[in-house]
Design a protein around this motif. Structure first.
Motif, PDB file in Angstrom:
ATOM      1  N   ASP A   1       5.254  -8.434  11.300  1.00 38.01           N
ATOM      2  CA  ASP A   1       4.063  -9.589  11.029  1.00 38.01           C
ATOM      3  C   ASP A   1       3.234  -9.070   9.815  1.00 38.01           C
ATOM      4  OD1 ASP A   1       5.497 -11.286  12.961  1.00 38.01           O
ATOM      5  OD2 ASP A   1       3.795 -10.572  14.486  1.00 38.01           O
ATOM      6  N   LEU A   2       2.600  -8.088   9.679  1.00 39.59           N
ATOM      7  CA  LEU A   2       1.860  -7.562   8.728  1.00 39.59           C
ATOM      8  C   LEU A   2       2.639  -7.643   7.404  1.00 39.59           C
ATOM      9  CD1 LEU A   2      -1.164  -6.537   8.223  1.00 39.59           C
ATOM     10  CD2 LEU A   2      -0.091  -4.280   8.412  1.00 39.59           C
ATOM     11  N   VAL A   3       3.875  -7.106   7.489  1.00 32.41           N
ATOM     12  CA  VAL A   3       4.580  -6.918   6.122  1.00 32.41           C
ATOM     13  C   VAL A   3       4.747  -8.307   5.696  1.00 32.41           C
ATOM     14  CG1 VAL A   3       6.862  -6.425   5.235  1.00 32.41           C
ATOM     15  CG2 VAL A   3       5.473  -4.781   6.367  1.00 32.41           C
ATOM     16  N   SER A   4       5.312  -9.426   6.619  1.00 35.45           N
ATOM     17  CA  SER A   4       5.574 -10.756   6.188  1.00 35.45           C
ATOM     18  C   SER A   4       4.172 -11.196   5.435  1.00 35.45           C
ATOM     19  CB  SER A   4       5.975 -11.482   7.399  1.00 35.45           C
ATOM     20  OG  SER A   4       4.888 -11.798   8.174  1.00 35.45           O
ATOM     21  N   THR A   5       3.056 -11.060   5.708  1.00 31.67           N
ATOM     22  CA  THR A   5       2.006 -11.650   5.108  1.00 31.67           C
ATOM     23  C   THR A   5       2.077 -11.343   3.579  1.00 31.67           C
ATOM     24  OG1 THR A   5       0.266  -9.674   5.599  1.00 31.67           O
ATOM     25  CG2 THR A   5       0.801 -11.451   7.182  1.00 31.67           C
ATOM     26  N   MET A   6       2.370 -10.023   3.427  1.00 27.57           N
ATOM     27  CA  MET A   6       2.686  -9.512   1.927  1.00 27.57           C
ATOM     28  C   MET A   6       3.305 -10.265   0.948  1.00 27.57           C
ATOM     29  SD  MET A   6       2.368  -5.448   2.929  1.00 27.57           S
ATOM     30  CE  MET A   6       1.935  -4.861   1.461  1.00 27.57           C
ATOM     31  N   PHE A   7       4.159 -11.301   1.565  1.00 22.24           N
ATOM     32  CA  PHE A   7       4.926 -12.205   0.589  1.00 22.24           C
ATOM     33  C   PHE A   7       4.121 -13.439   0.213  1.00 22.24           C
ATOM     34  CE2 PHE A   7       8.116  -9.405   1.950  1.00 22.24           C
ATOM     35  CZ  PHE A   7       9.120  -9.596   0.928  1.00 22.24           C
ATOM     36  N   ALA A   8       2.796 -13.210   0.506  1.00 19.16           N
ATOM     37  CA  ALA A   8       1.959 -14.294  -0.306  1.00 19.16           C
ATOM     38  C   ALA A   8       1.642 -13.677  -1.736  1.00 19.16           C
ATOM     39  CB  ALA A   8       0.629 -14.459   0.468  1.00 19.16           C
ATOM     40  N   TYR A   9       1.771 -12.665  -1.986  1.00 16.99           N
ATOM     41  CA  TYR A   9       1.426 -11.856  -3.197  1.00 16.99           C
ATOM     42  C   TYR A   9       2.328 -12.349  -4.231  1.00 16.99           C
ATOM     43  CZ  TYR A   9      -2.358  -9.498  -0.589  1.00 16.99           C
ATOM     44  OH  TYR A   9      -3.479  -9.371   0.247  1.00 16.99           O
ATOM     45  N   ASP A  10       1.896 -12.332  -5.612  1.00 17.58           N
ATOM     46  CA  ASP A  10       2.946 -12.317  -6.505  1.00 17.58           C
ATOM     47  C   ASP A  10       3.492 -11.032  -6.968  1.00 17.58           C
ATOM     48  OD1 ASP A  10       2.797 -15.419  -6.935  1.00 17.58           O
ATOM     49  OD2 ASP A  10       0.852 -14.861  -7.386  1.00 17.58           O
ATOM     50  N   VAL A  11       2.563  -9.983  -7.087  1.00 22.30           N
ATOM     51  CA  VAL A  11       2.947  -8.817  -7.463  1.00 22.30           C
ATOM     52  C   VAL A  11       2.436  -7.751  -6.685  1.00 22.30           C
ATOM     53  CG1 VAL A  11       2.749  -7.030  -9.489  1.00 22.30           C
ATOM     54  CG2 VAL A  11       2.934  -9.427  -9.930  1.00 22.30           C
ATOM     55  N   ILE A  12       3.166  -6.787  -6.297  1.00 22.98           N
ATOM     56  CA  ILE A  12       2.359  -5.430  -5.556  1.00 22.98           C
ATOM     57  C   ILE A  12       2.647  -4.199  -6.247  1.00 22.98           C
ATOM     58  CG2 ILE A  12       2.726  -4.126  -3.387  1.00 22.98           C
ATOM     59  CD1 ILE A  12       3.479  -6.726  -1.907  1.00 22.98           C
ATOM     60  N   GLY A  13       1.590  -3.457  -6.355  1.00 24.96           N
ATOM     61  CA  GLY A  13       1.745  -2.275  -7.090  1.00 24.96           C
ATOM     62  C   GLY A  13       1.718  -1.044  -6.075  1.00 24.96           C
ATOM     63  N   PHE A  14       2.322  -0.020  -6.502  1.00 19.60           N
ATOM     64  CA  PHE A  14       2.249   1.217  -5.846  1.00 19.60           C
ATOM     65  C   PHE A  14       1.997   2.320  -6.776  1.00 19.60           C
ATOM     66  CE2 PHE A  14       4.978  -1.560  -3.306  1.00 19.60           C
ATOM     67  CZ  PHE A  14       4.564  -1.327  -1.855  1.00 19.60           C
ATOM     68  N   HIS A  15       1.750   3.420  -6.158  1.00 15.68           N
ATOM     69  CA  HIS A  15       1.429   4.856  -7.321  1.00 15.68           C
ATOM     70  C   HIS A  15       2.857   5.366  -7.613  1.00 15.68           C
ATOM     71  CE1 HIS A  15      -2.728   4.758  -7.147  1.00 15.68           C
ATOM     72  NE2 HIS A  15      -3.062   4.905  -6.053  1.00 15.68           N
ATOM     73  N   THR A  16       3.712   5.550  -6.726  1.00 12.71           N
ATOM     74  CA  THR A  16       4.820   6.125  -6.762  1.00 12.71           C
ATOM     75  C   THR A  16       6.082   5.333  -6.401  1.00 12.71           C
ATOM     76  OG1 THR A  16       5.188   7.146  -4.701  1.00 12.71           O
ATOM     77  CG2 THR A  16       3.739   8.276  -6.354  1.00 12.71           C
ATOM     78  N   ASN A  17       7.198   5.708  -6.872  1.00 12.97           N
ATOM     79  CA  ASN A  17       8.565   5.185  -6.656  1.00 12.97           C
ATOM     80  C   ASN A  17       8.802   5.314  -5.217  1.00 12.97           C
ATOM     81  OD1 ASN A  17      10.961   3.483  -7.610  1.00 12.97           O
ATOM     82  ND2 ASN A  17      12.027   5.328  -6.912  1.00 12.97           N
ATOM     83  N   GLU A  18       8.209   6.495  -4.649  1.00 13.85           N
ATOM     84  CA  GLU A  18       8.798   6.987  -3.327  1.00 13.85           C
ATOM     85  C   GLU A  18       7.869   5.840  -2.220  1.00 13.85           C
ATOM     86  OE1 GLU A  18       7.856  10.384   0.229  1.00 13.85           O
ATOM     87  OE2 GLU A  18       7.267  10.658  -2.046  1.00 13.85           O
ATOM     88  N   TRP A  19       6.812   5.346  -2.417  1.00 10.79           N
ATOM     89  CA  TRP A  19       6.188   4.640  -1.686  1.00 10.79           C
ATOM     90  C   TRP A  19       6.720   2.977  -1.831  1.00 10.79           C
ATOM     91  CZ3 TRP A  19       4.693   8.582  -0.128  1.00 10.79           C
ATOM     92  CH2 TRP A  19       3.662   9.632  -0.661  1.00 10.79           C
ATOM     93  N   LEU A  20       7.188   2.714  -2.932  1.00  9.26           N
ATOM     94  CA  LEU A  20       7.764   1.312  -3.343  1.00  9.26           C
ATOM     95  C   LEU A  20       9.099   1.416  -2.720  1.00  9.26           C
ATOM     96  CD1 LEU A  20       8.291  -0.348  -6.708  1.00  9.26           C
ATOM     97  CD2 LEU A  20      10.004  -0.180  -5.270  1.00  9.26           C
ATOM     98  N   GLN A  21       9.840   2.487  -2.559  1.00  9.13           N
ATOM     99  CA  GLN A  21      10.990   2.440  -2.046  1.00  9.13           C
ATOM    100  C   GLN A  21      11.118   2.406  -0.391  1.00  9.13           C
ATOM    101  OE1 GLN A  21      14.218   1.936  -3.376  1.00  9.13           O
ATOM    102  NE2 GLN A  21      13.423   1.900  -5.402  1.00  9.13           N
ATOM    103  N   SER A  22       9.971   2.955   0.137  1.00 11.19           N
ATOM    104  CA  SER A  22       9.607   2.774   1.690  1.00 11.19           C
ATOM    105  C   SER A  22       9.450   1.596   2.071  1.00 11.19           C
ATOM    106  CB  SER A  22       8.562   3.723   1.761  1.00 11.19           C
ATOM    107  OG  SER A  22       8.906   5.429   1.834  1.00 11.19           O
TER     108      SER A  22
END
Length: 459
Positions: free
Chosen positions: A174-195
């Motif tokens: 449910d928490l992750v689904s709320t994040m689809f309200a954003y247009d862009v999400i940024g992470f510091h590293t590719n490891e976090w993005l891939q997770s």
């Protein structure tokens, strides 16, 4: 875009504290906001008997802030509870410390709804909204519910945990689904993005291609965007009178010995116990060199009302006392352990005086202390950065001595290597790292994220 609206849990410019007391993120966001006719919105840090949504506006050093007070229950459930006793340990892979309470989750959701209700009238049609960090994951969805059609971006300053760890959170999907309200999400590293991608694809049925993550009819642009510092500013700060005086003071107090420095919030994710144990291993294994070095550990308290932080403070006090008791001599103490914060100018002077820095978190989204240490060095005689390979900064600062902070042996070996390193090698390593933090500085970070946000199609 008419303005940039930054929304975060705390608004540093409104605290009234000295700039030097701000953390690296606060300094970075302040620098970014000066580039725009923008607004920084968040919690004031104050408690009120009843939430009214009354906004306090303040302008300081070119940044306009808007803050609201929260009820005591909000602070306990949203901030002390869900943010710092549930998400923070989980996102730093410490599920043994994470507390999953429905009251925490409910307070987190309620407080984000209150933030959204309060800030929505301040957002103009052409504004771009930039939400910061794990405190406000569902805020974008709450803004959408209130009719916000602006471009909204989210940046996560912590790691994102692996899928199987995140599944321990009862409301993870449910928490992750709320994040689809954003247009862009940024992470510091590719490891976090891939997770993050793996969780959405494997647990929610999403798809990912060409940097775009899709779930149902919604899509998000994902980017890797490591935060930087204002490199030129910090390098200049290291040459200031305050920094020079501090540097002189520290070198005189070192009495010819090599100073190691650690500067960390008092937090279990920073690996402070492991750092002390690695240094103790060095003292035991290198008796002929032990009095040639000492560790200055600066660890300002944080989140003192949370039990796990009280435990880490008690443990460090006991550990430093034991090591000093076992190894100190009449004219030498191996660990100087200080529980208070200092201004950025003083810290710049401390960094410049140090022969090496120990930046050894067990897990860290970025760690800007590592970059500040590099920026503060004397180009003709720089110190050595010993850096955890589990910090986000390790992806960029590959010429540091990278270590596994869980291994006392590796830490001990790195200290010995740093002490023996020639000036030529120190300069070579420092130059490569300095070039990186100069090139990918806070302005680069801000520009990369906002350029991506502005090129997105608003909802």
């Amino acid at each position: 875009m008419s303005r940039l609206i930054v929304i975060s849990n705390r608004v540093a410019a409104a605290t009234g504290g000295a700039a030097g007391s701000q953390g690296g993120l606060a300094v970075a966001l302040t620098a970014a906001l000066r580039e725009y006719r923008g607004l920084w919105f968040g919690w004031s840090g104050e408690v009120t008997d009843e939430f009214t949504g009354q906004i306090t506006f303040h302008r300081e050093d070119g940044v306009t802030t808007a803050t609201v007070d929260l009820e005591e229950q909000d602070v306990e459930e949203y901030y002390n509870g869900y943010a710092n006793r549930t998400l923070w340990p989980l996102f730093h892979y410490r599920i043994d410390l994470a507390e999953y309470e429905r009251g925490f989750a409910g307070g987190y959701q309620r407080t984000n709804e209150r933030f959204a209700e309060t800030v929505t009238p301040l957002i103009e049609p052409d504004d771009a909204v930039w939400v910061q960090d794990y405190h406000m994951i569902p805020l974008g969805a709450e803004l959408r519910k209130r009719g916000c059609r602006n471009r909204i971006g989210f940046f996560l300053h912590t790691p994102w945990p692996p899928r199987r760890l995140l599944l321990t959170l009862p409301e993870a999907s449910d928490l992750v689904s709320t994040m689809f309200a954003y247009d862009v999400i940024g992470f510091h590293t590719n490891e976090w993005l891939q997770s993050f991608v793996e969780f959405v694809v494997m647990e929610c049925g999403g798809s990912f291609a060409d940097g775009v993550l899709r779930l149902g009819e919604r899509q998000i642009r994902l980017i890797v965007c490591p935060i930087g510092i204002d490199c030129e500013d910090f390098a200049a700060l290291a040459r200031s009178d305050e920094a020079r005086d501090t540097c002189t003071q520290m070198r005189e107090s070192a009495n010819g010995r090599a100073m190691m420095v650690g500067v960390d919030r008092l937090d279990y994710s920073k690996g402070l116990e492991e750092r002390f144990l690695g240094y103790e291993r060095f003292l035991i294994e290198n008796p002929e060199e032990r009095k040639e070095v000492f560790l200055l550990q600066i660890a300002p308290p944080s989140r003192g009302t949370v039990e796990s932080y009280q435990r880490i403070r008690s443990a460090l006090e006991g550990l430093s006392g034991r090591i000093n008791g076992a190894h100190a001599d009449l004219d030498w103490v191996p660990i100087r352990y200080v529980n208070q914060g200092y201004s950025r100018g003083v810290l710049a002077g401390v960094y410049r005086a140090a022969r090496m820095a120990l930046v050894t978190p067990l897990r860290d989204g970025m760690n800007l202390v590592a970059k500040e240490f590099v920026a503060a060095q004397d180009p003709e005689d720089p110190g050595v950065l010993i850096l955890s390979r589990f910090a986000g900064a390790a992806v960029q600062l590959t010429d540091a001595l990278l270590v596994n902070p869980y291994s006392a042996e590796e830490l001990s070996d790195a200290i010995r290597t740093a002490l023996a390193m020639s000036r030529e090698e120190r300069i070579r390593r420092w130059r490569t790292m300095f070039d990186n933090i100069q090139r990918e500085d806070v302005m680069w970070w801000r520009q990369r994220f906002t350029d991506t946000l502005l090129s997105s199609v608003p909802t």
